[in-house]
Design a protein around this motif. Structure first.
Motif, PDB file in Angstrom:
ATOM      1  N   ASP A  99      50.033  22.234  53.863  1.00 38.92           N
ATOM      2  CA  ASP A  99      49.172  21.734  54.939  1.00 38.92           C
ATOM      3  C   ASP A  99      49.132  22.757  56.071  1.00 38.92           C
ATOM      4  OD1 ASP A  99      47.576  19.887  56.374  1.00 38.92           O
ATOM      5  OD2 ASP A  99      49.340  19.215  57.484  1.00 38.92           O
ATOM      6  N   GLY A 100      47.935  23.097  56.504  1.00 39.34           N
ATOM      7  CA  GLY A 100      47.777  24.036  57.606  1.00 39.34           C
ATOM      8  C   GLY A 100      47.613  25.464  57.138  1.00 39.34           C
ATOM      9  N   PRO A 101      47.486  26.385  58.081  1.00 44.97           N
ATOM     10  CA  PRO A 101      47.250  27.788  57.723  1.00 44.97           C
ATOM     11  C   PRO A 101      48.478  28.458  57.123  1.00 44.97           C
ATOM     12  CG  PRO A 101      47.570  27.581  60.083  1.00 44.97           C
ATOM     13  CD  PRO A 101      47.526  26.183  59.544  1.00 44.97           C
ATOM     14  N   LEU A 102      48.212  29.523  56.374  1.00 46.15           N
ATOM     15  CA  LEU A 102      49.264  30.369  55.810  1.00 46.15           C
ATOM     16  C   LEU A 102      48.940  31.805  56.174  1.00 46.15           C
ATOM     17  CD1 LEU A 102      51.735  30.906  53.997  1.00 46.15           C
ATOM     18  CD2 LEU A 102      50.174  30.922  52.032  1.00 46.15           C
ATOM     19  N   HIS A 103      49.914  32.508  56.727  1.00 46.60           N
ATOM     20  CA  HIS A 103      49.675  33.847  57.237  1.00 46.60           C
ATOM     21  C   HIS A 103      50.123  34.951  56.282  1.00 46.60           C
ATOM     22  CE1 HIS A 103      50.228  30.989  60.597  1.00 46.60           C
ATOM     23  NE2 HIS A 103      49.153  31.568  61.048  1.00 46.60           N
ATOM     24  N   ILE A 104      51.194  34.696  55.530  1.00 52.17           N
ATOM     25  CA  ILE A 104      51.752  35.709  54.625  1.00 52.17           C
ATOM     26  C   ILE A 104      52.149  35.037  53.310  1.00 52.17           C
ATOM     27  CG2 ILE A 104      53.644  37.335  54.233  1.00 52.17           C
ATOM     28  CD1 ILE A 104      53.841  37.605  57.323  1.00 52.17           C
ATOM     29  N   LEU A 105      51.667  35.586  52.199  1.00 53.18           N
ATOM     30  CA  LEU A 105      52.076  35.138  50.868  1.00 53.18           C
ATOM     31  C   LEU A 105      52.662  36.333  50.133  1.00 53.18           C
ATOM     32  CD1 LEU A 105      52.185  33.188  48.444  1.00 53.18           C
ATOM     33  CD2 LEU A 105      49.810  33.822  47.947  1.00 53.18           C
ATOM     34  N   VAL A 106      53.925  36.234  49.767  1.00 55.81           N
ATOM     35  CA  VAL A 106      54.589  37.308  49.030  1.00 55.81           C
ATOM     36  C   VAL A 106      54.811  36.843  47.593  1.00 55.81           C
ATOM     37  CG1 VAL A 106      56.528  38.906  48.927  1.00 55.81           C
ATOM     38  CG2 VAL A 106      55.741  38.060  51.152  1.00 55.81           C
ATOM     39  N   ASN A 107      54.009  37.377  46.689  1.00 60.53           N
ATOM     40  CA  ASN A 107      54.131  37.056  45.267  1.00 60.53           C
ATOM     41  C   ASN A 107      55.219  37.945  44.674  1.00 60.53           C
ATOM     42  OD1 ASN A 107      52.090  35.129  45.367  1.00 60.53           O
ATOM     43  ND2 ASN A 107      50.492  36.614  44.911  1.00 60.53           N
ATOM     44  N   ASN A 108      56.446  37.491  44.817  1.00 58.95           N
ATOM     45  CA  ASN A 108      57.618  38.314  44.521  1.00 58.95           C
ATOM     46  C   ASN A 108      58.289  37.978  43.186  1.00 58.95           C
ATOM     47  OD1 ASN A 108      60.246  39.900  45.404  1.00 58.95           O
ATOM     48  ND2 ASN A 108      60.915  37.801  44.936  1.00 58.95           N
ATOM     49  N   ALA A 109      58.248  36.727  42.759  1.00 59.52           N
ATOM     50  CA  ALA A 109      58.978  36.310  41.564  1.00 59.52           C
ATOM     51  C   ALA A 109      58.484  37.061  40.336  1.00 59.52           C
ATOM     52  CB  ALA A 109      58.818  34.803  41.360  1.00 59.52           C
ATOM     53  N   GLY A 110      59.379  37.255  39.387  1.00 61.34           N
ATOM     54  CA  GLY A 110      58.952  37.937  38.174  1.00 61.34           C
ATOM     55  C   GLY A 110      60.027  37.974  37.112  1.00 61.34           C
ATOM     56  N   VAL A 111      59.605  38.342  35.901  1.00 60.20           N
ATOM     57  CA  VAL A 111      60.522  38.565  34.791  1.00 60.20           C
ATOM     58  C   VAL A 111      60.237  39.940  34.217  1.00 60.20           C
ATOM     59  CG1 VAL A 111      60.863  36.132  34.211  1.00 60.20           C
ATOM     60  CG2 VAL A 111      58.938  37.387  33.206  1.00 60.20           C
ATOM     61  N   MET A 112      61.231  40.516  33.546  1.00 59.08           N
ATOM     62  CA  MET A 112      61.105  41.884  33.042  1.00 59.08           C
ATOM     63  C   MET A 112      61.591  41.990  31.609  1.00 59.08           C
ATOM     64  SD  MET A 112      63.178  45.319  34.244  1.00 59.08           S
ATOM     65  CE  MET A 112      62.282  45.676  35.751  1.00 59.08           C
ATOM     66  N   ALA A 113      60.732  42.525  30.743  1.00 58.09           N
ATOM     67  CA  ALA A 113      61.111  42.921  29.381  1.00 58.09           C
ATOM     68  C   ALA A 113      61.863  41.824  28.637  1.00 58.09           C
ATOM     69  CB  ALA A 113      61.937  44.208  29.420  1.00 58.09           C
ATOM     70  N   CYS A 114      61.416  40.585  28.799  1.00 56.50           N
ATOM     71  CA  CYS A 114      62.113  39.480  28.144  1.00 56.50           C
ATOM     72  C   CYS A 114      61.713  39.369  26.667  1.00 56.50           C
ATOM     73  CB  CYS A 114      61.822  38.170  28.872  1.00 56.50           C
ATOM     74  SG  CYS A 114      60.087  37.758  29.042  1.00 56.50           S
ATOM     75  N   PRO A 115      62.517  38.707  25.870  1.00 57.44           N
ATOM     76  CA  PRO A 115      62.156  38.508  24.466  1.00 57.44           C
ATOM     77  C   PRO A 115      60.832  37.771  24.335  1.00 57.44           C
ATOM     78  CG  PRO A 115      64.451  37.920  24.868  1.00 57.44           C
ATOM     79  CD  PRO A 115      63.824  38.139  26.210  1.00 57.44           C
ATOM     80  N   GLU A 116      60.209  37.899  23.184  1.00 54.05           N
ATOM     81  CA  GLU A 116      58.886  37.294  22.997  1.00 54.05           C
ATOM     82  C   GLU A 116      58.949  35.783  23.205  1.00 54.05           C
ATOM     83  OE1 GLU A 116      55.084  37.409  19.961  1.00 54.05           O
ATOM     84  OE2 GLU A 116      57.040  38.084  19.250  1.00 54.05           O
ATOM     85  N   ARG A 117      58.022  35.326  24.018  1.00 52.08           N
ATOM     86  CA  ARG A 117      57.954  33.902  24.348  1.00 52.08           C
ATOM     87  C   ARG A 117      56.553  33.601  24.861  1.00 52.08           C
ATOM     88  NH1 ARG A 117      61.940  30.957  28.829  1.00 52.08           N
ATOM     89  NH2 ARG A 117      61.262  28.801  28.459  1.00 52.08           N
ATOM     90  N   HIS A 118      56.068  32.409  24.565  1.00 57.37           N
ATOM     91  CA  HIS A 118      54.735  32.026  25.017  1.00 57.37           C
ATOM     92  C   HIS A 118      54.779  30.651  25.676  1.00 57.37           C
ATOM     93  CE1 HIS A 118      53.773  35.206  22.124  1.00 57.37           C
ATOM     94  NE2 HIS A 118      52.622  35.330  22.768  1.00 57.37           N
ATOM     95  N   THR A 119      53.869  30.422  26.591  1.00 57.22           N
ATOM     96  CA  THR A 119      53.735  29.109  27.212  1.00 57.22           C
ATOM     97  C   THR A 119      53.001  28.185  26.239  1.00 57.22           C
ATOM     98  OG1 THR A 119      51.554  29.514  28.183  1.00 57.22           O
ATOM     99  CG2 THR A 119      53.489  30.275  29.446  1.00 57.22           C
ATOM    100  N   PRO A 120      52.958  26.877  26.535  1.00 56.93           N
ATOM    101  CA  PRO A 120      52.203  25.963  25.664  1.00 56.93           C
ATOM    102  C   PRO A 120      50.730  26.349  25.507  1.00 56.93           C
ATOM    103  CG  PRO A 120      53.667  24.713  27.090  1.00 56.93           C
ATOM    104  CD  PRO A 120      53.728  26.141  27.562  1.00 56.93           C
ATOM    105  N   GLN A 121      50.172  27.053  26.499  1.00 52.58           N
ATOM    106  CA  GLN A 121      48.783  27.502  26.393  1.00 52.58           C
ATOM    107  C   GLN A 121      48.623  28.721  25.505  1.00 52.58           C
ATOM    108  OE1 GLN A 121      50.515  27.065  29.241  1.00 52.58           O
ATOM    109  NE2 GLN A 121      49.265  26.211  30.891  1.00 52.58           N
ATOM    110  N   GLY A 122      49.757  29.312  25.066  1.00 53.50           N
ATOM    111  CA  GLY A 122      49.687  30.529  24.274  1.00 53.50           C
ATOM    112  C   GLY A 122      49.746  31.796  25.094  1.00 53.50           C
ATOM    113  N   TRP A 123      50.030  31.677  26.386  1.00 55.18           N
ATOM    114  CA  TRP A 123      50.121  32.852  27.253  1.00 55.18           C
ATOM    115  C   TRP A 123      51.450  33.552  27.034  1.00 55.18           C
ATOM    116  CZ3 TRP A 123      48.936  29.744  32.331  1.00 55.18           C
ATOM    117  CH2 TRP A 123      47.616  29.267  32.276  1.00 55.18           C
ATOM    118  N   GLU A 124      51.391  34.879  26.931  1.00 56.80           N
ATOM    119  CA  GLU A 124      52.618  35.676  26.873  1.00 56.80           C
ATOM    120  C   GLU A 124      53.407  35.456  28.160  1.00 56.80           C
ATOM    121  OE1 GLU A 124      55.429  38.459  27.628  1.00 56.80           O
ATOM    122  OE2 GLU A 124      53.492  38.807  28.620  1.00 56.80           O
ATOM    123  N   TRP A 125      54.729  35.288  28.030  1.00 54.51           N
ATOM    124  CA  TRP A 125      55.560  34.800  29.136  1.00 54.51           C
ATOM    125  C   TRP A 125      55.527  35.702  30.366  1.00 54.51           C
ATOM    126  CZ3 TRP A 125      57.342  30.021  29.100  1.00 54.51           C
ATOM    127  CH2 TRP A 125      58.292  29.647  30.059  1.00 54.51           C
TER     128      TRP A 125
END
Length: 308
Positions: A99-125
């Motif tokens: 709710d309300g304005p947002l001034h800064i969004l830091v898209n920081n989360a991530g994974v690296m070189a993980c074993p093969e895995r897909h979401t229920p939609q079939g997206w590579e993890w």
């Protein structure tokens, strides 16, 4: 057009780059803020007086982090909210609750070189976590970002983007053999292309987005790689988490970058564009394909269709 430089560099910390900056009354969201450079990014933003929301999968870890940040900065205007970037319902719950304005969004989360895995939609993890989840988050928060009139998005990429462009014909490894580093590489390329296209599309809203390379840092991100990052990174090129967060925080807060978007930064400065791997020193340079405006538009269209 000359590359943007700042007074900061490789050894600068996140707290160094926000010294003297007052963001009291401003609001920031940091994904993955309960570990690694996410903690130090949130800490530095809190040190400016900003209200900081830690968007995390593990809320218990998030609350521990918030308590620590409050103790070290004196800022108790901290919030912890659950966010699973591989679950669009989780992303929608987060954005709808904002709710309300947002001034800064830091898209920081991530994974690296993980074993093969897909979401229920079939997206590579890795593509799902590093790009599509953040894409859904940013687009879901668009109105809040636009309400500020000069909001900034930080898209945390990596020099690992040099390992692969977006393979549009088989993004999710449905037909080609899975390679964890190629998957990581194209997800990090996506982080740069997102910044390019978000800045173009949302220019009238005053929203700018930039991508950053934090540097080589020993964090939980390397749990699938034996702690060696994107390769055999020399120890002298490794950073502390506080140093690794510096470029993200600089891009998010520095007056020097007002109105600047669609670029890629490393060591607190804009990176040189390269045409082949090895053309720049290790951990440096942005591949030309990662800044390609046509590729950025194509990725945006693919992402919109995916998360619709």
């Amino acid at each position: 057009m000359s590359l943007i430089e700042t007074p900061f560099g490789f050894t600068s910390t996140a707290l160094d780059v926000v010294e003297g900056i007052d963001l009291t009354g401003r609001r920031a969201v940091v994904t993955g803020a309960s570990s690694g450079i996410g903690v130090e990014t949130a800490r530095a933003l809190a040190a400016t007086g900003a209200e900081v929301t830690l968007a995390v999968r593990d809320t218990e870890a998030g609350h521990r982090t918030a308590k620590d940040i409050a103790a070290t900065t004196g800022n108790e205007d901290l919030h912890v909210h659950p966010l699973d970037l591989t679950d669009l319902d989780s992303v929608a719950a987060f954005t709808s609750a904002w709710d309300g304005p947002l001034h800064i969004l830091v898209n920081n989360a991530g994974v690296m070189a993980c074993p093969e895995r897909h979401t229920p939609q079939g997206w590579e993890w890795q593509f799902a976590t590093n790009h599509l989840g953040h894409f859904a988050l940013a687009t879901g928060l668009h109105d809040a970002l636009a309400a500020d009139g000069a909001a900034r998005i930080v898209s945390v990429s990596s020099t690992g983007h040099q390992r692969s462009p977006i393979v549009f014909d088989d993004v999710h490894f449905a037909f080609r053999p899975y390679d964890p580093w190629l998957a990581y590489g194209q997800s990090k390329t996506a982080n740069v292309l997102f910044a390019v296209e978000a800045t173009r599309r949302w220019a009238d809203d005053g929203i700018t987005a930039n991508a950053v390379m934090p540097g080589g840092i020993f964090t939980n991100l390397q749990r699938h790689t034996g702690g060696r990052g994107t390769g055999q990174t020399p120890l002298e090129l490794m950073k502390t988490p506080a140093q690794g967060a510096a470029t993200s925080v600089l891009v998010a807060t520095s007056p020097l970058l007002k109105g600047i978007g669609g670029r890629y930064f490393e060591d607190c400065a804009e990176a040189v564009t390269i045409d082949r791997r090895g053309e720049a020193p290790p951990l440096h340079g942005v591949a030309r394909y990662a800044l390609d405006p046509e590729g950025a538009q194509r990725l945006w269209d693919l992402s919109e269709r995916s998360v619709a």
